[in-house]
Design a protein around this motif. Structure first.
Motif, PDB file in Angstrom:
ATOM      1  N   LEU A  38      -8.220  69.272 -37.416  1.00  0.00           N
ATOM      2  CA  LEU A  38      -9.431  69.304 -38.241  1.00  0.00           C
ATOM      3  C   LEU A  38      -9.450  70.559 -39.117  1.00  0.00           C
ATOM      4  O   LEU A  38      -8.919  71.601 -38.732  1.00  0.00           O
ATOM      5  CB  LEU A  38     -10.679  69.289 -37.349  1.00  0.00           C
ATOM      6  CG  LEU A  38     -10.851  68.106 -36.395  1.00  0.00           C
ATOM      7  CD1 LEU A  38     -12.081  68.315 -35.521  1.00  0.00           C
ATOM      8  CD2 LEU A  38     -10.950  66.801 -37.163  1.00  0.00           C
TER       9      LEU A  38
ATOM     10  N   SER B  43     -18.610  71.449 -37.791  1.00  0.00           N
ATOM     11  CA  SER B  43     -19.520  70.310 -37.714  1.00  0.00           C
ATOM     12  C   SER B  43     -19.361  69.566 -36.388  1.00  0.00           C
ATOM     13  O   SER B  43     -20.355  69.184 -35.746  1.00  0.00           O
ATOM     14  CB  SER B  43     -19.256  69.373 -38.894  1.00  0.00           C
ATOM     15  OG  SER B  43     -20.080  68.252 -38.829  1.00  0.00           O
ATOM     16  N   TYR B  44     -18.133  69.344 -35.957  1.00  0.00           N
ATOM     17  CA  TYR B  44     -17.841  68.650 -34.703  1.00  0.00           C
ATOM     18  C   TYR B  44     -18.458  69.385 -33.513  1.00  0.00           C
ATOM     19  O   TYR B  44     -19.140  68.788 -32.669  1.00  0.00           O
ATOM     20  CB  TYR B  44     -16.319  68.517 -34.543  1.00  0.00           C
ATOM     21  CG  TYR B  44     -15.871  67.961 -33.221  1.00  0.00           C
ATOM     22  CD1 TYR B  44     -15.927  66.591 -32.962  1.00  0.00           C
ATOM     23  CD2 TYR B  44     -15.371  68.800 -32.222  1.00  0.00           C
ATOM     24  CE1 TYR B  44     -15.510  66.071 -31.741  1.00  0.00           C
ATOM     25  CE2 TYR B  44     -14.951  68.286 -31.007  1.00  0.00           C
ATOM     26  CZ  TYR B  44     -15.020  66.924 -30.768  1.00  0.00           C
ATOM     27  OH  TYR B  44     -14.613  66.419 -29.562  1.00  0.00           O
TER      28      TYR B  44
ATOM     29  N   GLN C 107     -14.707  70.907 -40.616  1.00  0.00           N
ATOM     30  CA  GLN C 107     -14.809  69.770 -39.695  1.00  0.00           C
ATOM     31  C   GLN C 107     -14.979  70.240 -38.262  1.00  0.00           C
ATOM     32  O   GLN C 107     -15.753  69.658 -37.497  1.00  0.00           O
ATOM     33  CB  GLN C 107     -13.567  68.874 -39.811  1.00  0.00           C
ATOM     34  CG  GLN C 107     -13.485  68.111 -41.114  1.00  0.00           C
ATOM     35  CD  GLN C 107     -12.128  67.434 -41.296  1.00  0.00           C
ATOM     36  OE1 GLN C 107     -11.081  67.972 -40.930  1.00  0.00           O
ATOM     37  NE2 GLN C 107     -12.161  66.234 -41.867  1.00  0.00           N
TER      38      GLN C 107
END
Length: 189
Positions: free
Chosen positions: A153, A160-161, A157
């Protein structure tokens, strides 16, 4: 190596956090204490931005657990346009005496502008592992660092994850997933 992490304030008390996490299948696997002394060459650190302060500071860290250790650490941080820390590079070196180390930096005229006292509890469920931190005179936080499962990622990302995982725990959270605890303590004084 540069890594992504999130840090968010939690407004439940620790007992509630522990109960909620255990009900979600998490196990508390370790407890330790961190004491961090932050130093800078600048006298007036209150006028510095967070990124300027961190990039011109280092810390002496005392880890108190079954195998105590002392480290000299430098953290190079990269932020996005919103001020979220997306990447952090940590460089550490082991030391042997906390009192003499701090005394050396004090005698050299460096500004010991903040001490962070942190009681940490590591929680784990499968490949999800994060730390619940009780910071003296500040509050409770969750710090979640990337792991191997996120290697493909982008930093955005990953951020956010990890934020999504923490948001789905059912805890009372702040809105900032890039809390800057040292900066918060410094400006609280």
């Amino acid at each position: 190596m540069k890594e992504t992490e999130i840090t968010v304030q939690v407004f439940n008390d620790y007992n509630e956090i522990d109960e909620i996490l255990k009900n979600k299948g998490f196990e508390m696997i370790e407890n330790y204490q961190l004491n961090d002394w932050y130093f800078s060459k600048f006298d007036n650190v209150l006028n510095l931005s967070y990124i300027d302060l961190m990039n011109n500071s280092f810390l002496v860290r005392h880890i108190i657990d079954d195998y105590p250790k002392i480290q000299l650490c430098y953290k190079k941080k990269e932020v996005d346009k919103f001020g979220n820390v997306l990447l952090e590079e940590k460089v550490k070196s082991e030391l042997t005496q906390i009192e003499n180390t701090i005394k050396i930096f004090d005698l050299a005229g460096l500004n010991n502008y903040c001490k962070v006292e942190n009681n940490s509890f590591i929680y784990k469920n499968g490949n999800i592992e994060f730390v619940v931190q009780i910071i003296k005179n500040l509050g409770i936080f969750i710090e979640y660092e990337e792991n191997e499962s996120m290697k493909d990622l982008s930093p955005e990302q990953k951020f956010s994850y990890m934020a999504n995982i923490i948001q789905n725990l059912g805890l009372k959270l702040g809105s900032d997933f890039s809390c800057k605890k040292v900066f918060m303590l410094l400006h609280k004084k």
